[in-house]
Design an enzyme around this catalytic site. Structure first.
Site, PDB file in Angstrom:
ATOM      1  N   VAL A 156     -39.950  -1.196 -16.524  1.00 41.79           N
ATOM      2  CA  VAL A 156     -41.059  -2.142 -16.480  1.00 41.79           C
ATOM      3  C   VAL A 156     -41.000  -2.984 -17.747  1.00 41.79           C
ATOM      4  O   VAL A 156     -41.243  -2.483 -18.845  1.00 41.79           O
ATOM      5  CB  VAL A 156     -42.412  -1.402 -16.370  1.00 41.79           C
ATOM      6  CG1 VAL A 156     -43.556  -2.406 -16.279  1.00 41.79           C
ATOM      7  CG2 VAL A 156     -42.414  -0.473 -15.163  1.00 41.79           C
ATOM      8  N   HIS A 192     -28.550  -5.548 -24.876  1.00 47.50           N
ATOM      9  CA  HIS A 192     -29.728  -4.788 -24.442  1.00 47.50           C
ATOM     10  C   HIS A 192     -29.453  -4.067 -23.128  1.00 47.50           C
ATOM     11  O   HIS A 192     -29.853  -2.909 -22.964  1.00 47.50           O
ATOM     12  CB  HIS A 192     -30.935  -5.706 -24.296  1.00 47.50           C
ATOM     13  CG  HIS A 192     -31.732  -5.828 -25.546  1.00 47.50           C
ATOM     14  ND1 HIS A 192     -33.030  -6.277 -25.565  1.00 47.50           N
ATOM     15  CD2 HIS A 192     -31.433  -5.545 -26.838  1.00 47.50           C
ATOM     16  CE1 HIS A 192     -33.488  -6.279 -26.804  1.00 47.50           C
ATOM     17  NE2 HIS A 192     -32.536  -5.855 -27.593  1.00 47.50           N
ATOM     18  N   ARG A 245     -49.340  -8.318 -18.115  1.00 49.87           N
ATOM     19  CA  ARG A 245     -49.201  -7.306 -19.161  1.00 49.87           C
ATOM     20  C   ARG A 245     -48.466  -6.107 -18.590  1.00 49.87           C
ATOM     21  O   ARG A 245     -49.035  -5.305 -17.872  1.00 49.87           O
ATOM     22  CB  ARG A 245     -50.579  -6.901 -19.671  1.00 49.87           C
ATOM     23  CG  ARG A 245     -51.317  -7.977 -20.447  1.00 49.87           C
ATOM     24  CD  ARG A 245     -50.722  -8.193 -21.847  1.00 49.87           C
ATOM     25  NE  ARG A 245     -50.647  -6.969 -22.604  1.00 49.87           N
ATOM     26  CZ  ARG A 245     -51.612  -6.480 -23.370  1.00 49.87           C
ATOM     27  NH1 ARG A 245     -52.760  -7.117 -23.480  1.00 49.87           N
ATOM     28  NH2 ARG A 245     -51.436  -5.352 -24.035  1.00 49.87           N
ATOM     29  N   TRP A 275     -36.250  -3.314  -9.260  1.00 51.61           N
ATOM     30  CA  TRP A 275     -36.221  -4.290 -10.348  1.00 51.61           C
ATOM     31  C   TRP A 275     -35.259  -3.764 -11.401  1.00 51.61           C
ATOM     32  O   TRP A 275     -35.370  -2.614 -11.823  1.00 51.61           O
ATOM     33  CB  TRP A 275     -37.618  -4.475 -10.959  1.00 51.61           C
ATOM     34  CG  TRP A 275     -38.495  -5.368 -10.147  1.00 51.61           C
ATOM     35  CD1 TRP A 275     -39.354  -4.986  -9.166  1.00 51.61           C
ATOM     36  CD2 TRP A 275     -38.575  -6.781 -10.236  1.00 51.61           C
ATOM     37  NE1 TRP A 275     -39.978  -6.076  -8.638  1.00 51.61           N
ATOM     38  CE2 TRP A 275     -39.517  -7.208  -9.276  1.00 51.61           C
ATOM     39  CE3 TRP A 275     -37.937  -7.739 -11.033  1.00 51.61           C
ATOM     40  CZ2 TRP A 275     -39.849  -8.541  -9.092  1.00 51.61           C
ATOM     41  CZ3 TRP A 275     -38.279  -9.075 -10.848  1.00 51.61           C
ATOM     42  CH2 TRP A 275     -39.219  -9.450  -9.890  1.00 51.61           C
TER      43      TRP A 275
END
Length: 149
Positions: free
Chosen positions: A72, A118, A79, A18
């Site tokens: 993450v 970012h 959450r 990811w």
């Protein structure tokens, strides 16, 4: 640093896929400190798969340390802080259970937006975190070797 006084130390580096464009930078930083020839790289789908892979690699007895990198972020439907905590707890348990140091290069920013700004910040940050993990891997390897001597 040698492993068993004959071969160079070996390290495993696990990368979650990811946000691979960001996470892969941690390996770049790691290999600035530890030569790539001493590092076996394993890709896993995401952060949640890292503890099991770390355990599998640690149990081989081939590695002085295992580093694990993941990013993450809040996906909006879960959450992400719970996922991050579970991953870091799992990695710690692997190290304690196997005696092989397991290092986390897992970042969980409070605010992340998929913008060029970012992404550039986090890519740079992962390079530095990779360097820090390499220094920690060498440090713990040296400390363990000193105790064994």
């Amino acid at each position: 640093m040698t492993h068993g006084n004959t071969a160079p130390a070996r390290f495993a580096f696990i990368k979650a896929q990811w946000h691979a464009d960001i996470v892969d930078r941690a390996l770049d930083g790691f290999c600035e400190i530890i030569p790539a020839a001493q590092v076996d790289v394993v890709d896993v789908p995401g952060a949640f798969e890292m503890p099991l892979m770390a355990q599998t690699l640690a149990r081989t007895g081939k590695y002085n340390a295992v580093a694990c990198a993941a990013f993450v972020v809040d996906g909006g439907i879960y959450r992400h802080d719970f996922v991050a905590a579970a991953v870091v707890d799992g990695l710690m348990r692997v190290g304690l259970d196997t005696g092989v140091p397991v290092l986390s290069v897992s970042l969980t920013p409070h605010h992340y937006q998929e913008t060029d700004h970012h992404n550039a910040i986090y890519r740079d940050h992962f390079v530095e975190k990779g360097r820090e993990a390499a220094r920690a891997a060498l440090g713990i390897t040296g400390a363990k070797a000193a105790l064994a001597a």
